[in-house]
Write a protein that holds these residues in place. Structure first.
Motif, PDB file in Angstrom:
ATOM      1  N   UNK A 104       0.684  -1.569   0.133  1.00 42.56           N
ATOM      2  CA  UNK A 104      -0.303  -0.042  -0.031  1.00 42.56           C
ATOM      3  C   UNK A 104       0.906   1.573  -0.211  1.00 42.56           C
ATOM      4  N   UNK A 105       2.006   1.092   0.919  1.00 51.04           N
ATOM      5  CA  UNK A 105       3.358   2.220   0.746  1.00 51.04           C
ATOM      6  C   UNK A 105       3.505   2.852  -0.516  1.00 51.04           C
TER       7      UNK A 105
ATOM      8  N   UNK B  26       3.081   6.437  -5.202  1.00 52.62           N
ATOM      9  CA  UNK B  26       2.736   6.545  -7.431  1.00 52.62           C
ATOM     10  C   UNK B  26       1.704   7.300  -6.813  1.00 52.62           C
ATOM     11  N   UNK B  27       0.907   7.791  -5.846  1.00 57.51           N
ATOM     12  CA  UNK B  27      -0.525   8.682  -5.886  1.00 57.51           C
ATOM     13  C   UNK B  27       0.073  10.103  -5.930  1.00 57.51           C
TER      14      UNK B  27
ATOM     15  N   UNK C  25      10.943   7.825  -3.061  1.00 60.01           N
ATOM     16  CA  UNK C  25      10.994   6.915  -2.340  1.00 60.01           C
ATOM     17  C   UNK C  25      10.378   5.694  -1.050  1.00 60.01           C
ATOM     18  N   UNK C  26       9.515   6.482  -1.357  1.00 56.74           N
ATOM     19  CA  UNK C  26       8.240   5.607  -0.891  1.00 56.74           C
ATOM     20  C   UNK C  26       8.096   4.502  -1.557  1.00 56.74           C
ATOM     21  N   UNK C  27       8.221   4.379  -3.099  1.00 59.30           N
ATOM     22  CA  UNK C  27       7.641   2.885  -3.701  1.00 59.30           C
ATOM     23  C   UNK C  27       9.529   2.397  -3.742  1.00 59.30           C
ATOM     24  N   UNK C  28      10.297   2.958  -4.014  1.00 61.26           N
ATOM     25  CA  UNK C  28      11.471   2.344  -3.760  1.00 61.26           C
ATOM     26  C   UNK C  28      11.693   1.626  -2.414  1.00 61.26           C
TER      27      UNK C  28
END
Lengths: 325, 285, 253
Positions: free
Chosen positions: A278-279, A284-285, B102-105
């Motif tokens: 979810x993160x 992405x959002x 950064x969150x995605x990675x």
């Protein structure tokens, strides 16, 4: 109440009625819990909105001020033995005072420098709280007990609701007051504001102190609701979260922080099943929001309404022209 | 004295990593005005790629390092494309895009490799002993390789056409566009070089470090501290600042307290900026 | 004298942008500031309104030394200004732009915004003055438009109004007619004369020589940061130094 007023405030009143009845419409304990947290975080997001949305200074220290408020309350009640409400007010004032001191240093810089300075400050606060055992209980954390009356979840819900309304009221008054004009002037064009006699440093610091007060308030409520404090209450990830909530909702709008916090926080809670992914979706959002919807949900709706209005006018104009011809 | 010298070498090694990461960041910030806050996460990804190649596939160390650097030079091109829509918007937009990235990675890495610490085998476990000091070869390799990379970057910028385009854009973006330098090409090149440098630093340091998804969280902040102190966009400032911070930190850990090791740099930054709002070595607004 | 400047100097590194300039502006008069590009006109304005700090020299305004003060202090003392690039709050409506410009004359702070007693009075006063000023500069019909959407001439007028609404004793106009077409210029000239009629002194940087000659009570000519002449339009236009340095080719055009 006139029809126009009804239209203007209708949504707000309806939402308020629903909010007041919420604990009595068969909502689950879990759900109410989530909503209380969303309410608390929305106050923190409103605090960010004042300094970032209205004054244009991106503070990545709101997590630290949230933590300072929470730990301030814990210290004042546990160690100093003060009355809960007195402690809460003092904790918020202390947070604002720390904001004043940090503001005096940090507002000497601007733009990216300011962002980095505030983030560094957040980091320092986090590390100090984690390591200073006597003060904070370190990684073990510490318990915090509010007045007996707020032992029940419903009571805490109404307390948070009350403070959400207070924070909304402050934002609303500021956004249409002379003081708020100064904030927006600083946000939109610093050199011009300066030439027009607005004391920029003073304005930023006032905005920052109000913002810190509210962040501290959110921290106090968070501590009360959780009943337990750990260093993660001052983590810089909180600062990131608040920025995300604000941007999704719409920076510089009255309801943006509220809408953004509830949308994102609730969505994340419901997506808990898919675990850490979810993160990723969240990240992405965030990227897509900044690139394609820089004004957030509330800002976007406002634009849409303005566009519809002009579109309707155009159609009406065309009709008139046809009738004339 | 031996202990002090040992810490000094540790500091220089740490400083080598800081310098390489800060160099990339200062190129991106100075030239494009993008606060690339996810830069540290590409360092982390670089370390994981090293782990993946050498542990899962048994690729020899130097080959893995070369593959990793080449791969991340390509990744840098992709990163540039993500930033492009916000490049000319406010500082904040780019920063937020960086946080999203950064969150995605970080979560992607967690999903694939889990949260635990990983290690790769040290290719040069031997130690060098003289005058009462023990030095691991790998530390000396890091220090030496960093110097080689810094010299290569310097030559690239000063001696090649592409490199001098980077410098031209850094000095005057509109002017550079007027004389026919494609800002987009320079932007891609800059991200590519910067990301490659981060991967190189990660690959060099990987044998000595725990590899974990959150290993880069303070690294990028420190790199920002370095480039702010060194003056945004200043290559010399990033190199000097990197070594200075590395040595300071190693000595602070050794002689003051390891618990607060990350705090000194940030406290120093806040104080210095309060006195000199544009950094120690001047820098640009 | 409303404004007295004594041997004002500004150096940027080795470059001397303003070099020992003396200047006096009398209350309620128009002073034209002319000179070729790079003569130091805008730098002089920036020194007068505090955007730049002088390297040396004194500026006295209304009996108070203002050199080295911050822009907002100088604005509060009574010097308004416009910028060459017509800086406005582009995203906000005209009325709000005006209200911001009037903000420095109000006293309501944060707590007044929560309990709006004094605030209400001041808000009403600000709204009235904002509208009055929009009328004065001829923009009353666009009061609710967004500043950034205005045509260039209206932006110029709004900027002048914003400089005026704080009731300055002197305003500095940096090329008020730059980028404005022929018909609109005469309107601006009229507006500047009306400002003088309100008792406000005006310093105006202008390239269009004929316009400045007709408009100004006194003219100062700068070249390479130095004052090469100062006086009535007639005196200046007959000054051999000026003709040689600047007007020689330009005046006939």
């Amino acid at each position: 109440m006139t029809a126009e007023n009804l239209r203007k405030y209708g949504v707000f009143i309806a939402a308020l009625v629903v909010a007041c009845l919420l604990p009595y419409i068969g909502i689950s304990k879990f759900m109410l819990n989530v909503i209380i947290y969303a309410g608390i975080f929305s106050i923190a997001t409103m605090s960010l909105n004042i300094i970032m949305g209205y004054t244009g200074q991106v503070s990545l220290a709101q997590g630290a001020f949230y933590g300072i408020g929470a730990y301030g309350l814990a210290l004042l009640t546990n160690k100093a033995g003060l009355n809960f409400w007195v402690a809460m007010l003092l904790a918020c004032l202390i947070t604002a005072l720390v904001g004043l001191l940090i503001g005096l240093l940090a507002f000497r810089t601007r733009g990216p420098y300011f962002i980095i300075v505030t983030l560094c400050f957040n980091f320092i606060v986090y590390v100090v709280i984690k390591n200073w055992d006597w003060l904070s209980g370190g990684v073990r954390g510490q318990k915090i007990a509010g007045p007996e009356f707020f032992a029940g979840r419903d009571a805490r819900y109404y307390l948070v609701l009350g403070f959400v309304l207070l924070a909304l009221f402050i934002t609303w008054r500021l956004s249409r007051s002379l003081e708020g004009l100064g904030f927006m002037a600083v946000r939109d064009n610093e050199p011009l504001a300066d030439a027009l006699g607005i004391n920029i440093t003073y304005t930023k610091i006032v905005a920052f102190m109000i913002s810190c007060f509210l962040a501290g308030l959110a921290g106090c409520l968070g501590a009360l609701h959780t009943g337990y404090l750990s260093p993660s209450s001052a983590h810089y990830m909180l600062s990131f979260n608040f920025i995300i909530y604000l941007l999704v909702g719409g920076a510089g709008t009255l309801y943006g922080p509220l809408v953004g916090t509830f949308t994102v926080y609730l969505a994340l809670e419901f997506m808990k099943d898919i675990g850490e992914y979810r993160f990723m979706i969240f990240g992405a959002i965030l990227i897509l929001t900044v690139i394609y919807f820089p004004r957030g949900i509330v800002g976007g709706l406002k634009s849409l309404r303005r566009w519809l209005k002009s579109f309707r006018k155009k159609i009406a104009g065309n009709k008139k022209a046809e009738e004339g011809a | 004295m031996g202990y002090f010298f040992q810490q000094l070498v540790n500091g220089i090694m740490l400083g080598s990593v800081y310098s390489l990461v800060a160099l990339g960041l200062t190129l991106i910030f100075g030239i494009l005005g993008v606060a690339h806050f996810a830069h540290g996460h590409f360092y982390m990804l670089g370390a994981f790629l090293m782990f993946f190649l050498s542990v899962s596939f048994g690729v020899p160390y130097w080959a893995a390092l070369a593959i990793s650097v080449a791969f991340f030079c390509l990744v840098g091109v992709g990163v540039e494309f993500i930033y492009r829509p916000v490049r000319d918007k406010s500082d904040v937009s780019a920063f937020i895009v960086a946080i999203g990235m950064l969150l995605v990675i970080e979560e992607a890495v967690r999903a694939v490799w889990g949260t635990g610490n990983r290690r790769i085998t040290n290719p040069y476990p031997q130690v060098l002993k003289f005058a009462g000091i023990t030095l691991q070869y790998q530390r000396l390799i890091i220090i030496g390789a960093a110097i080689v990379l810094i010299v290569l970057l310097h030559l690239f910028i000063k001696r090649t056409r592409m490199g001098s385009a980077i410098e031209a854009v850094a000095q005057d973006r509109e002017g550079a566009a007027l004389v026919g330098i494609s800002v987009n090409r320079v932007s891609i090149l800059t991200f590519s070089v910067a990301t490659g440098l981060a991967a190189a630093a990660a690959g060099l340091a990987a044998p000595l470090a725990f590899i974990a998804p959150d290993m880069a969280n303070t690294l990028v902040l420190k790199a920002f501290v370095i480039i702010v102190l060194g003056g945004l966009g200043s290559i010399k400032g990033a190199i000097l600042g990197g070594y200075l911070l590395g040595v300071m930190e190693a000595l602070a850990i050794a002689y003051i307290s390891p618990a607060y090791k990350d705090v000194w740099a940030f406290a120093a930054l806040i104080l210095i900026l309060a006195i000199r709002p544009t950094g120690l070595f001047g820098g640009r607004e | 004298m409303l404004l007295e400047i004594k041997s004002l100097t500004k150096k940027f590194g080795g470059l001397v942008a303003v070099d020992g300039v003396d200047l006096e502006v009398e209350a309620g008069t128009i002073m034209g500031v002319v000179g070729p590009n790079g003569a130091g006109k805008t730098t002089l304005f920036n020194l007068m309104s505090g955007q730049l700090k002088p390297t040396s020299g004194k500026i006295k305004f209304d009996g108070v030394g203002i050199d080295g003060l911050k822009p907002f202090r100088i604005a509060r003392l009574g010097i308004g200004r416009t910028f060459q690039n017509t800086s406005l709050f582009d995203r906000l409506p005209l009325t709000v732009n005006m209200a911001i410009a009037r903000r420095m004359r109000t006293h309501s702070g944060f707590f007044d915004s929560l309990v709006p007693i004094r605030e209400r009075e001041e808000e009403a006063d600000v709204a009235r003055r904002a509208l009055e000023m929009l009328e004065f500069v001829g923009l009353a019909g666009n009061a609710e438009s967004i500043a950034g959407s205005l045509p260039q001439i209206a932006k110029k007028r709004l900027a002048i109004g914003m400089a005026l609404v704080g009731e300055p004793k002197l305003i500095l106009l940096d090329e008020p007619t730059g980028g404005v077409g022929g018909d609109d210029i005469s309107g601006l000239i009229e507006l500047i004369c009306q400002i003088r009629e309100r008792g406000v002194a005006v310093c105006v940087i202008e390239h269009k020589m004929r316009m400045v000659m007709g408009l100004s009570d006194r003219i100062v000519v700068l070249n390479f940061g130095r004052k090469i002449a100062c006086g009535t339009p007639e005196e200046v236009s007959e000054d051999p130094g000026v003709i040689e340095a600047y007007l020689g080719s330009g005046y006939s055009a």
